[in-house]
Design a protein around this motif. Sequence first.
Motif, PDB file in Angstrom:
ATOM      1  N   SER A 245     -15.761  22.269  96.319  1.00  0.00           N
ATOM      2  CA  SER A 245     -15.142  21.168  97.059  1.00  0.00           C
ATOM      3  C   SER A 245     -16.191  20.414  97.884  1.00  0.00           C
ATOM      4  O   SER A 245     -16.271  19.181  97.841  1.00  0.00           O
ATOM      5  N   TYR A 246     -17.012  21.178  98.605  1.00  0.00           N
ATOM      6  CA  TYR A 246     -18.043  20.589  99.465  1.00  0.00           C
ATOM      7  C   TYR A 246     -19.055  19.788  98.635  1.00  0.00           C
ATOM      8  O   TYR A 246     -19.401  18.657  98.954  1.00  0.00           O
ATOM      9  N   ASN A 247     -19.489  20.403  97.549  1.00  0.00           N
ATOM     10  CA  ASN A 247     -20.533  19.787  96.729  1.00  0.00           C
ATOM     11  C   ASN A 247     -20.056  18.515  96.026  1.00  0.00           C
ATOM     12  O   ASN A 247     -20.779  17.525  95.945  1.00  0.00           O
ATOM     13  N   ARG A 248     -18.796  18.564  95.564  1.00  0.00           N
ATOM     14  CA  ARG A 248     -18.205  17.383  94.928  1.00  0.00           C
ATOM     15  C   ARG A 248     -18.157  16.237  95.939  1.00  0.00           C
ATOM     16  O   ARG A 248     -18.518  15.108  95.668  1.00  0.00           O
ATOM     17  N   PHE A 249     -17.728  16.590  97.152  1.00  0.00           N
ATOM     18  CA  PHE A 249     -17.610  15.581  98.203  1.00  0.00           C
ATOM     19  C   PHE A 249     -18.986  15.038  98.585  1.00  0.00           C
ATOM     20  O   PHE A 249     -19.169  13.832  98.776  1.00  0.00           O
ATOM     21  N   ARG A 250     -19.959  15.941  98.670  1.00  0.00           N
ATOM     22  CA  ARG A 250     -21.324  15.535  99.045  1.00  0.00           C
ATOM     23  C   ARG A 250     -21.896  14.536  98.036  1.00  0.00           C
ATOM     24  O   ARG A 250     -22.488  13.536  98.401  1.00  0.00           O
ATOM     25  N   ARG A 251     -21.653  14.836  96.762  1.00  0.00           N
ATOM     26  CA  ARG A 251     -22.184  13.947  95.722  1.00  0.00           C
ATOM     27  C   ARG A 251     -21.596  12.543  95.817  1.00  0.00           C
ATOM     28  O   ARG A 251     -22.297  11.539  95.748  1.00  0.00           O
ATOM     29  N   GLN A 252     -20.264  12.482  96.014  1.00  0.00           N
ATOM     30  CA  GLN A 252     -19.638  11.155  96.033  1.00  0.00           C
ATOM     31  C   GLN A 252     -19.992  10.401  97.320  1.00  0.00           C
ATOM     32  O   GLN A 252     -20.153   9.187  97.312  1.00  0.00           O
ATOM     33  N   THR A 253     -20.155  11.137  98.426  1.00  0.00           N
ATOM     34  CA  THR A 253     -20.473  10.464  99.682  1.00  0.00           C
ATOM     35  C   THR A 253     -21.936   9.988  99.694  1.00  0.00           C
ATOM     36  O   THR A 253     -22.255   8.962 100.294  1.00  0.00           O
ATOM     37  N   ILE A 254     -22.782  10.726  98.998  1.00  0.00           N
ATOM     38  CA  ILE A 254     -24.185  10.284  98.882  1.00  0.00           C
ATOM     39  C   ILE A 254     -24.225   8.950  98.116  1.00  0.00           C
ATOM     40  O   ILE A 254     -24.915   8.016  98.506  1.00  0.00           O
ATOM     41  N   ASP A 255     -23.420   8.880  97.054  1.00  0.00           N
ATOM     42  CA  ASP A 255     -23.366   7.637  96.264  1.00  0.00           C
ATOM     43  C   ASP A 255     -22.901   6.460  97.116  1.00  0.00           C
ATOM     44  O   ASP A 255     -23.492   5.387  97.094  1.00  0.00           O
ATOM     45  N   TRP A 256     -21.834   6.684  97.865  1.00  0.00           N
ATOM     46  CA  TRP A 256     -21.285   5.587  98.671  1.00  0.00           C
ATOM     47  C   TRP A 256     -22.224   5.237  99.829  1.00  0.00           C
ATOM     48  O   TRP A 256     -22.506   4.071 100.092  1.00  0.00           O
ATOM     49  N   HIS A 257     -22.721   6.260 100.511  1.00  0.00           N
ATOM     50  CA  HIS A 257     -23.567   5.985 101.680  1.00  0.00           C
ATOM     51  C   HIS A 257     -24.946   5.428 101.312  1.00  0.00           C
ATOM     52  O   HIS A 257     -25.604   4.821 102.145  1.00  0.00           O
ATOM     53  N   ARG A 258     -25.325   5.631 100.072  1.00  0.00           N
ATOM     54  CA  ARG A 258     -26.599   5.048  99.619  1.00  0.00           C
ATOM     55  C   ARG A 258     -26.569   3.523  99.774  1.00  0.00           C
ATOM     56  O   ARG A 258     -27.547   2.904 100.189  1.00  0.00           O
ATOM     57  N   ILE A 259     -25.410   2.927  99.466  1.00  0.00           N
ATOM     58  CA  ILE A 259     -25.329   1.461  99.543  1.00  0.00           C
ATOM     59  C   ILE A 259     -24.587   0.987 100.795  1.00  0.00           C
ATOM     60  O   ILE A 259     -24.342  -0.200 100.947  1.00  0.00           O
ATOM     61  N   SER A 260     -24.213   1.936 101.692  1.00  0.00           N
ATOM     62  CA  SER A 260     -23.543   1.509 102.937  1.00  0.00           C
ATOM     63  C   SER A 260     -24.368   1.954 104.153  1.00  0.00           C
ATOM     64  O   SER A 260     -25.279   1.249 104.577  1.00  0.00           O
TER      65      SER A 260
ATOM     66  N   MET B 268     -18.761  14.928 107.391  1.00  0.00           N
ATOM     67  CA  MET B 268     -18.065  16.197 107.641  1.00  0.00           C
ATOM     68  C   MET B 268     -16.597  15.922 107.994  1.00  0.00           C
ATOM     69  O   MET B 268     -15.688  16.556 107.459  1.00  0.00           O
ATOM     70  N   ASN B 269     -16.386  14.970 108.899  1.00  0.00           N
ATOM     71  CA  ASN B 269     -15.013  14.633 109.287  1.00  0.00           C
ATOM     72  C   ASN B 269     -14.223  14.112 108.093  1.00  0.00           C
ATOM     73  O   ASN B 269     -13.032  14.401 107.941  1.00  0.00           O
ATOM     74  N   SER B 270     -14.865  13.351 107.244  1.00  0.00           N
ATOM     75  CA  SER B 270     -14.190  12.828 106.045  1.00  0.00           C
ATOM     76  C   SER B 270     -13.787  13.964 105.113  1.00  0.00           C
ATOM     77  O   SER B 270     -12.673  13.979 104.581  1.00  0.00           O
ATOM     78  N   TRP B 271     -14.705  14.909 104.931  1.00  0.00           N
ATOM     79  CA  TRP B 271     -14.390  16.047 104.050  1.00  0.00           C
ATOM     80  C   TRP B 271     -13.255  16.876 104.648  1.00  0.00           C
ATOM     81  O   TRP B 271     -12.309  17.251 103.946  1.00  0.00           O
ATOM     82  N   LEU B 272     -13.351  17.160 105.957  1.00  0.00           N
ATOM     83  CA  LEU B 272     -12.331  18.005 106.587  1.00  0.00           C
ATOM     84  C   LEU B 272     -10.962  17.341 106.577  1.00  0.00           C
ATOM     85  O   LEU B 272      -9.976  17.938 106.157  1.00  0.00           O
ATOM     86  N   TYR B 273     -10.893  16.100 107.034  1.00  0.00           N
ATOM     87  CA  TYR B 273      -9.585  15.442 107.199  1.00  0.00           C
ATOM     88  C   TYR B 273      -9.045  14.807 105.917  1.00  0.00           C
ATOM     89  O   TYR B 273      -7.846  14.713 105.724  1.00  0.00           O
ATOM     90  N   HIS B 274      -9.948  14.339 105.068  1.00  0.00           N
ATOM     91  CA  HIS B 274      -9.468  13.591 103.890  1.00  0.00           C
ATOM     92  C   HIS B 274     -10.059  14.077 102.563  1.00  0.00           C
ATOM     93  O   HIS B 274      -9.944  13.392 101.563  1.00  0.00           O
ATOM     94  N   GLY B 275     -10.716  15.225 102.592  1.00  0.00           N
ATOM     95  CA  GLY B 275     -11.326  15.704 101.346  1.00  0.00           C
ATOM     96  C   GLY B 275     -10.955  17.138 101.009  1.00  0.00           C
ATOM     97  O   GLY B 275     -11.572  17.749 100.141  1.00  0.00           O
ATOM     98  N   GLY B 276      -9.974  17.690 101.718  1.00  0.00           N
ATOM     99  CA  GLY B 276      -9.518  19.054 101.417  1.00  0.00           C
ATOM    100  C   GLY B 276     -10.239  20.151 102.185  1.00  0.00           C
ATOM    101  O   GLY B 276      -9.902  21.339 102.047  1.00  0.00           O
ATOM    102  N   GLY B 277     -11.237  19.792 102.994  1.00  0.00           N
ATOM    103  CA  GLY B 277     -12.021  20.799 103.717  1.00  0.00           C
ATOM    104  C   GLY B 277     -11.218  21.603 104.730  1.00  0.00           C
ATOM    105  O   GLY B 277     -11.340  22.833 104.795  1.00  0.00           O
ATOM    106  N   LEU B 278     -10.383  20.921 105.491  1.00  0.00           N
ATOM    107  CA  LEU B 278      -9.620  21.615 106.540  1.00  0.00           C
ATOM    108  C   LEU B 278      -8.661  22.658 105.954  1.00  0.00           C
ATOM    109  O   LEU B 278      -8.529  23.763 106.488  1.00  0.00           O
TER     110      LEU B 278
END
Length: 360
Positions: free
Chosen positions: A334-349, A123-133
Amino acid sequence: MKRRELVKSVGIGALAAGTAVSAPMVQAKKSFQWKMVTSWPKNFPGLGTGANFLAKTIAELSDGRIQIKVYGAGELVPAFEVFDAVSRGTAQMGHGAAYYWKGKIEAAQFFAAVPFGLTAQEMNSWLYHGGGLELWQEAYEPFDLIPTAAGNSGVQMAGWFNKAIDSVSDLKGLKMRIPGLGGEVLRRAGGTPVSLPGGEIFTALKTGAIDATEWVGPYNDLAFGFYKAAKYYYYPGWHEPGTTIECFINKTAFNSLPTELQSIVKIACRVANQDMLADMTARNNAALQTLVDKHKVEVRALPDPVLSKLKQLSEQVVAEIAEKDNFSKRVYSSYNRFRRQTIDWHRISEQAFLNARGVV
Ligand code: CA
């Protein structure tokens, strides 16, 4: 003529320069007495204390130039009227959660919590660095409010129940206090969602006006004493995986601050955002142990088929919001695009690591 004009303009220039020099000095001494209305009981652990922390941080960073008096729900205005109160200038600041305002702005729910959506970190990533805020600010603009994140609960609990939830059919006819999109998902699963401010939940649960409730996590839920009114405590909080707590500021009040005080307010919100998550994370497990050992609460996992059905319904509910209006569509995209990419990254992190640590 020309010479006189020149003298005149120099004179004005000098005067203007003089004003420019003295103005910041005058402004530097100016102090501000603000009010912050909140959706929480006064001093409530985690949420109310988070609002107090924000007010104290702003006072400290501004060397006392901004003093903020914090009001609990119902002291100046009721819990669910803080948005309107700050919008019309009754108070300069508000502390709440964006999904409470879905009746005014459908897309506001994305700025608090989405079922099976983003975690606190995401959430913080989306708000501060993903256009959410920026989208959030656009959403509150018509109400003369400037919103920002000022806290996070982390993953919540699914809630308190008096009957076992063994299958999706156990949700049918269930009257449960659950706000936002999670409430709509429960409705699709056959339940009846109820929206109640925190301070009214215990009595409603105890008297049977509602069958079940969610609130936050062990630290917050212990403080309300829900264990006296329900026996099963279910996890995980599928409906609120990392709820952002908000601070919103009356735009006119914010604009009346000198630039450096505006920065202090913004930075203090960022500090408070991080501090609340740390507070909740540090205290949740101790509170859970108290609930289990002292109050004999039975902690249960929602069965996989129930979670799977709730997830399927959540996807429908969230996607439908995008169809409500153009702005909601933009927020959803915006939210959904971010969710998809973060799921990909967090899957392996994050996910891979937590899985690995779990089996060590
Ligand atoms: Ca909640």
